[in-house]
Each structure stands twice: as C-alpha cells, then as structure tokens.
Design an enzyme around this catalytic site. Structure first.
Site, PDB file in Angstrom:
ATOM      1  N   CYS A  36      -9.097   5.967  39.096  1.00  0.00           N
ATOM      2  CA  CYS A  36      -8.928   7.110  39.981  1.00  0.00           C
ATOM      3  C   CYS A  36      -9.717   6.810  41.291  1.00  0.00           C
ATOM      4  CB  CYS A  36      -9.018   8.598  39.931  1.00  0.00           C
ATOM      5  SG  CYS A  36      -8.465   9.034  38.253  1.00  0.00           S
ATOM      6  N   ASP A  68      -4.854   7.933  44.321  1.00  0.00           N
ATOM      7  CA  ASP A  68      -3.919   8.929  44.493  1.00  0.00           C
ATOM      8  C   ASP A  68      -3.070   8.837  45.849  1.00  0.00           C
ATOM      9  OD1 ASP A  68      -5.460   9.969  42.173  1.00  0.00           O
ATOM     10  OD2 ASP A  68      -5.865  11.740  43.317  1.00  0.00           O
ATOM     11  N   ASP A  73       2.886  10.582  44.459  1.00  0.00           N
ATOM     12  CA  ASP A  73       1.289  10.435  44.527  1.00  0.00           C
ATOM     13  C   ASP A  73       1.436   8.695  44.183  1.00  0.00           C
ATOM     14  OD1 ASP A  73       0.970  13.257  45.091  1.00  0.00           O
ATOM     15  OD2 ASP A  73      -0.334  13.578  43.619  1.00  0.00           O
ATOM     16  N   ASP A 129      -2.751   7.384  35.070  1.00  0.00           N
ATOM     17  CA  ASP A 129      -3.831   6.632  34.739  1.00  0.00           C
ATOM     18  C   ASP A 129      -4.745   7.330  33.545  1.00  0.00           C
ATOM     19  OD1 ASP A 129      -4.427   8.030  36.722  1.00  0.00           O
ATOM     20  OD2 ASP A 129      -5.725   6.385  37.886  1.00  0.00           O
ATOM     21  N   HIS A 174      -0.403  12.067  37.413  1.00  0.00           N
ATOM     22  CA  HIS A 174      -1.176  10.704  37.496  1.00  0.00           C
ATOM     23  C   HIS A 174      -1.146   9.874  35.992  1.00  0.00           C
ATOM     24  CE1 HIS A 174      -3.195  12.428  41.279  1.00  0.00           C
ATOM     25  NE2 HIS A 174      -1.900  12.195  41.307  1.00  0.00           N
TER      26      HIS A 174
HETATM   27  N1  NVA Z   1      -3.820  14.577  34.848  1.00  0.00           N
HETATM   28  C1  NVA Z   1      -4.612  13.487  34.095  1.00  0.00           C
HETATM   29  C2  NVA Z   1      -5.636  12.697  34.977  1.00  0.00           C
HETATM   30  C3  NVA Z   1      -5.025  11.499  35.600  1.00  0.00           C
HETATM   31  C4  NVA Z   1      -6.147  10.898  36.173  1.00  0.00           C
HETATM   32  C5  NVA Z   1      -5.224  14.058  32.796  1.00  0.00           C
HETATM   33  O1  NVA Z   1      -5.903  15.127  33.223  1.00  0.00           O
HETATM   34  O2  NVA Z   1      -5.427  13.698  31.862  1.00  0.00           O
END
Ligand code: NVA
Length: 377
Positions: free
Chosen positions: A355, A112, A200, A251, A249
């Site tokens: 992560c 992150d 991030d 990923d 994020h």
């Molecule tokens: N916000 C994303 C997590 C990414 C690591 C999710 O909760 O699917």
C-alpha cells in the site's frame, strides 16, 4: 547506478519484475476523516475509529514516519530510487459543488491513488470524498516525471461527483452482523452503486497483458469497464472474493508473487471459474500463511491480513513486515529471499508495504502470461 540518480523512465507492467524506482508515502498530517456515505459502510463495525475524527496523535505520526523512512532507506540501499509525495494540509475542509468534507485523509498509501501500467501513470477516480483531492500530493512528482520522460503517458480518470447517488441508501441498516455482510458481499451487493465509474488504484493486480481488478466497495463495474476501454490492448478481469466482509483493495487478498504464482487470502475465496482461468494457464494459487497478530494496531483501517501485503522487489526477493514470521517462512520455502521490514507503526496510516508504495519503474515489458482466455472473464 545509485538509486537516487537513476534517470526517470516510467515503466511497470506487473507486480514482480525488478523494481528500480518507486514512490513511498509519508505519514505527515494524516487525519481520521469525518464520516461520509462511503466510510459509514466501509469502516468495520467494531473499528475503534467509528464515530471518531480529527488529527492522529503526533507521536504516532512520528513513529510511522520512522518506519516509512527506514523502508525507503532499505530500498535505496538496494539501488532503488525512492521519491516521496508532498503532503497537503489534510486538516482543511474541502468541497465540490456537490458536497463538503471537514477534512481530507493523508498520503501514506500511494498505491491507492496512482497505478502505473506500462509507460502510463493513471490517477484513479477514488471512491471516498475525503480522498478526492489526494492526487494533488503526487502531482509534483508526476509533473517532474512527465517533463523528464518524453515517453511517459500521464492520465487522470474522470473525477466522480460522489453524490449520495453513488452509494446505496440504507446499506448500513442491512448489515447488522458480520454474517449479513458476508452474504451481501458474496452476492456482489456492495455499498457503491453503478451511477458513475469508480475505482481506487489499489484494486489493481497487474499481470502484464492481463490486469485483475477487484469488484467490491472501492471499484464498481462501471469503473472496471472504464479501465477496459481505457486500455484496449490489455485484458481486464473483474474478480470478487467471497469471504471478505469489507472488500476494499485487493492487496490483502490476491497478490501476484512471480510468473505462475499468486498468494491468496485463505478466507477470501477465489471463485471456481476464476481459479480455472489461472490453473489452465499453469498458474498456482497458494493460500497465505496465517497472520502473526490477532488484531491490527489501534486506529487502523485494515485487517490483520496486512501480513500478506508484501512488496516484491524482483522474482526472487520480497519485502515482508518484520513480525510476520509465518509469512516470511512461507515465502522462503517458495524460494524467495525475504527482506524483513518493521512496519506495524505505519499500518494505521494506510496499510502495509505494498500500500505504501507505487511503482515508477520495473524492468521488463508487457508479457502475455495467460495465452488461454475464457469468454466473459
Ligand atoms: N481491506 C484490506 C486492506 C487492503 C490493503 C484488509 O483490511 O484486509
């Protein structure tokens, strides 16, 4: 050469070349931070963390650290050098001239905070007040790398002020239901404003000369523009994925697996104009297999789609959370050797296997995987 004695060279251009040196986070002292303008909108409505803050139960910290240490050992046994960050006392209050937070967060997810692009390690601006000082946990390692590798570039993006002007007032009152959220995020109406560059590091998906950055709650267009100007020789592409009510994020949404292949969350859609860019360059976008679990573990910020938060060790080998059988089977069918890694106890501390890591060294150079470009993307 044994993983731990590998000489320090900072180099990583993508998410799949052979990994030789990595940072793996630790769960020590991790807090549930108090509410702030960012988290009010970014924490799911039905999250068991709503309205709670304070230290996480010590037994959960210990269980998470067992899995993090085991993951580090699996990597080391494969000849990968693993370094660990230095936690701060995250329970202490922090302030800038503009705001005060009664605690910080933690340092389980280095992805992150720090992104490696070639020989550069870049500290992200971050977008939550509780995570403003998190880069300090990585400074002992980065200072060491900087001393040991004369070619390393060490950069820090401009620290944002994160005043109330960085967040849309009243955003929360507009998102009573999940459908409201989906409408707003599909229209690229996110909680963060364009007041200052914000990103991030976990919004990056690196493809050599091309980098995709998710435009969402934790990266704004000003931040993506800053990254483009910071890397003038690279091509930076902003993508958003309708279908994600909390675009935080990239990923669990869009994961490059090897040249020509990306894994995409089946409910977070790639826009047709973006899909065209990948397909015209002979890339295939495959839908990720269903997640194994109906719910994330308790006190977890992330969705069940941590199932696809895999760490690629080289174009033929991938680490997958050990209970995610459908994902493992899918990746085996795609030709990967799958390394199962038990990790659900670590999820609440900041996410999955991708992560919890950040690359220091992957073999390979900056390649151009997208010779055909599209104007304006
Ligand atoms: N916000 C994303 C997590 C990414 C690591 C999710 O909760 O699917």
């Amino acid at each position: 050469m044994a993983g731990e004695t590998r000489k320090t060279i900072v180099n990583s251009w993508n998410e799949w070349d052979p990994l030789k040196h990595v940072i793996v986070g630790v769960a020590d002292g991790c807090m549930i931070p108090p509410s702030e303008p960012a988290s009010e909108c970014k924490i799911p409505i039905d999250s068991d963390m709503k309205g709670k803050w304070g230290p996480r139960p010590q037994e959960t910290v210990e269980k998470a650290n067992i899995q993090l240490d085991n993951f580090a050992k699996i990597l080391e046994d494969r000849g990968i050098r693993v370094d660990r960050p230095t936690p701060l006392d995250f329970s202490q209050a922090v302030s800038t001239p503009d705001w005060e937070m009664l605690s910080m967060f933690g340092c389980m997810p280095p992805r992150d905070v720090i992104v490696t692009v070639g020989n550069e390690m870049l500290e992200a601006t971050m977008s939550y007040r509780s995570r403003w000082f998190e880069y300090l946990c990585y400074r002992p390692l980065i200072e060491q790398y900087y001393k040991e590798d004369p070619n390393m570039r060490w950069e820090a993006a401009p620290k944002p002020r994160l005043t109330d002007a960085s967040y849309k007032p009243g955003y929360l009152s507009r998102v009573m239901t999940n459908e409201d959220r989906l409408k707003l995020t599909a229209a690229k109406d996110f909680v963060t404003t364009e007041k200052e560059p914000l990103f991030d590091a976990a919004e990056f998906a690196r493809f050599g000369k091309d980098i995709v950055i998710q435009h969402g709650f934790t990266a704004n267009l000003a931040g993506i523009n800053w990254v483009s100007r910071h890397f003038p020789d690279l091509r930076i592409h902003a993508m958003n994925f309708p279908g994600d009510p909390y675009p935080i994020h990239i990923d669990c949404t869009f994961i490059p697996l090897r040249p020509g292949l990306v894994l995409n969350n089946p409910i977070r859609h790639v826009l047709p104009e973006h899909r065209k860019f990948f397909e015209m360059n002979d890339w295939e976008i495959v839908e990720a297999a269903p997640a194994a679990h109906e719910n994330p573990p308790p006190l977890c910020y992330s969705s069940v789609w941590l199932s696809m938060n895999v760490l690629v060790l080289d174009p033929k080998t991938v680490c997958v959370e050990a209970s995610e059988h459908a994902t493992m089977e899918q990746l085996e069918k795609l030709g990967f050797e799958v390394v199962p890694v038990p990790f659900r106890d670590a999820y609440p501390f900041g996410g999955g296997l991708h992560c919890a890591t950040t690359d220091v060294y992957r073999e390979g150079d900056c390649e151009d995987y997208f010779p055909k470009q599209v104007e304006g993307f």
